[in-house]
Design an enzyme around this catalytic site. Sequence first.
Site, short mmCIF file in Angstrom:
data_model
loop_
_atom_site.label_atom_id
_atom_site.label_comp_id
_atom_site.label_asym_id
_atom_site.label_seq_id
_atom_site.Cartn_x
_atom_site.Cartn_y
_atom_site.Cartn_z
N ASP A 1 9.30 2.73 1.53
CA ASP A 1 8.14 3.48 2.01
C ASP A 1 8.01 3.18 3.50
O ASP A 1 7.53 2.12 3.90
CB ASP A 1 6.89 3.05 1.23
CG ASP A 1 5.64 3.79 1.70
OD1 ASP A 1 5.70 4.44 2.76
OD2 ASP A 1 4.62 3.71 1.00
N LYS B 1 2.65 9.78 8.19
CA LYS B 1 1.91 9.36 9.39
C LYS B 1 2.43 9.95 10.72
O LYS B 1 2.04 11.04 11.08
CB LYS B 1 1.85 7.83 9.45
CG LYS B 1 0.94 7.26 8.36
CD LYS B 1 0.38 5.91 8.71
CE LYS B 1 -0.81 5.56 7.83
NZ LYS B 1 -0.48 4.95 6.54
N PHE C 1 0.85 -1.19 0.00
CA PHE C 1 0.00 0.00 0.00
C PHE C 1 0.88 1.24 0.00
O PHE C 1 1.73 1.40 0.87
CB PHE C 1 -0.94 0.04 1.21
CG PHE C 1 -1.84 1.23 1.18
CD1 PHE C 1 -3.00 1.22 0.40
CD2 PHE C 1 -1.53 2.38 1.89
CE1 PHE C 1 -3.83 2.33 0.34
CE2 PHE C 1 -2.36 3.50 1.83
CZ PHE C 1 -3.51 3.46 1.06
C1 LIG Z 1 -0.77 5.30 5.06
C2 LIG Z 1 0.26 4.92 4.08
C3 LIG Z 1 0.43 5.65 2.87
C4 LIG Z 1 -0.51 6.76 2.45
O1 LIG Z 1 -0.47 7.86 3.31
P1 LIG Z 1 -1.60 8.99 3.20
O2 LIG Z 1 -1.13 10.05 4.14
O3 LIG Z 1 -2.90 8.38 3.59
O4 LIG Z 1 -1.61 9.46 1.79
C5 LIG Z 1 1.44 5.26 2.03
N1 LIG Z 1 2.27 4.25 2.33
C6 LIG Z 1 2.16 3.55 3.47
C7 LIG Z 1 3.12 2.45 3.78
C8 LIG Z 1 1.13 3.85 4.37
O5 LIG Z 1 0.99 3.12 5.49
#
Ligand SMILES: *Cc1c(COP(=O)(O)O)cnc(C)c1O
Length: 398
Positions: free
Chosen positions: A221, A250, A136
Amino acid sequence: MGFIKDLGEIYLAANYQRFPVAFVRGEGTRLYDEEGREYLDFCAGIAVCALGHAPKELSQAICEQAQKLLHVSNLYWTEPQARLAELLCENSFAEKVFFCNSGAEAVEAALKLARRYAWKKFGPEKYQIVALENSFHGRTFGALSATGQPAYWQGFEPLVPGFKHIPPNDIKALKEAVSQKTCAIILEPILGEGGVIPLEESFLKKARELASHHKALLIFDEIQTGVGRTGKLFAYEWFGVEPDIMTLAKGLAGGLPIGAMLSREKIMAFLEPGTHASTFGGNPVSCSAAREVLKIILKKDFLKEVQLKGRALEQRLKAIKEEFPELVEEVRGKGLLQALVLKVSATPVLFYLFEQKRILATCIKDRVLRFTPPLIVAYREIDALYEGLKEALKNYQA
Ligand SMILES: *Cc1c(COP(=O)(O)O)cnc(C)c1O
């Protein structure tokens, strides 16, 4: 439960499935609803409120900055942005930082940098990006195209071309996918939304090796795993594998919107003036908040405590697994990013915790219960979750 939910149902887009509760206040690991009822928070805004709700030092840093300067645009320099970048670089592999406002934006910036770098250095044929199934990376088109979950694509295709998805921890598939055409490999060290799936050290090492060999960039990420969540400042530190680019968001500003894309100087140099930008990126208030968050997390023994609490949580979840072998399949995670994988739907457990115990958690992928408490969670609160889970599973009804 009334007015706030009613109003929201009339005027808000219906894109979220929300619990029937509106929160008005928080303190530490606790949230309070309209009627003053208290909830124990093992969600923490989905791994965002790293220091808990309304932490004193953080609120103070935000207020002080808000009274000085809210915004000026990146046409000018501001101290909170420069200082935060310095702090991030001093404590990571990185030498340069680009700021934005969310995780998806940080991923977009990373993908654009990888494409731009390869295009300028090697030409237009080197554009492919290898990502993982079940990953994700966010909801904007680039991030969505990197996201390896077709359910999220439905109705939004065609996506951005050039992405290839391979199963996590499949070294053979990785070898086959990466070629001279690859400009980047993007990975979450632990797949968060995909079900809290840790990547193996051997897989990460192979990704590093293949990226270097094919002159592709390795992107981690760490939007969910970063900023202390796993018990190290960044999850890559557990593996001894460094990325070329890292995304953060986050937990970085403890609850204010922020995103960051970090890299080394020689790579970031390819984002020349005009190639990429964000109006709000590096906002003074968010950056002041993030600096405060990092200062606290970097204090002596803070991360050691996170590791110990993470182990306590893991042990409690493992005890649940022993006690309910017919319902529980597995415990997965690192530090304070932990999951209880059930053999049955997790939804009844999630709602039992919410309704009967007033404990908040998240459910991903139907059978996975995820726990991402504030990093300041107390041992007795981990015990309270354990007791709540025990009761919920004892009363499990599909
Ligand atoms: C939550 C998340 C995102 C997206 O972040 P948003 O602030 O909702 O756009 C991308 N990568 C990872 C691994 C995430 O947990």
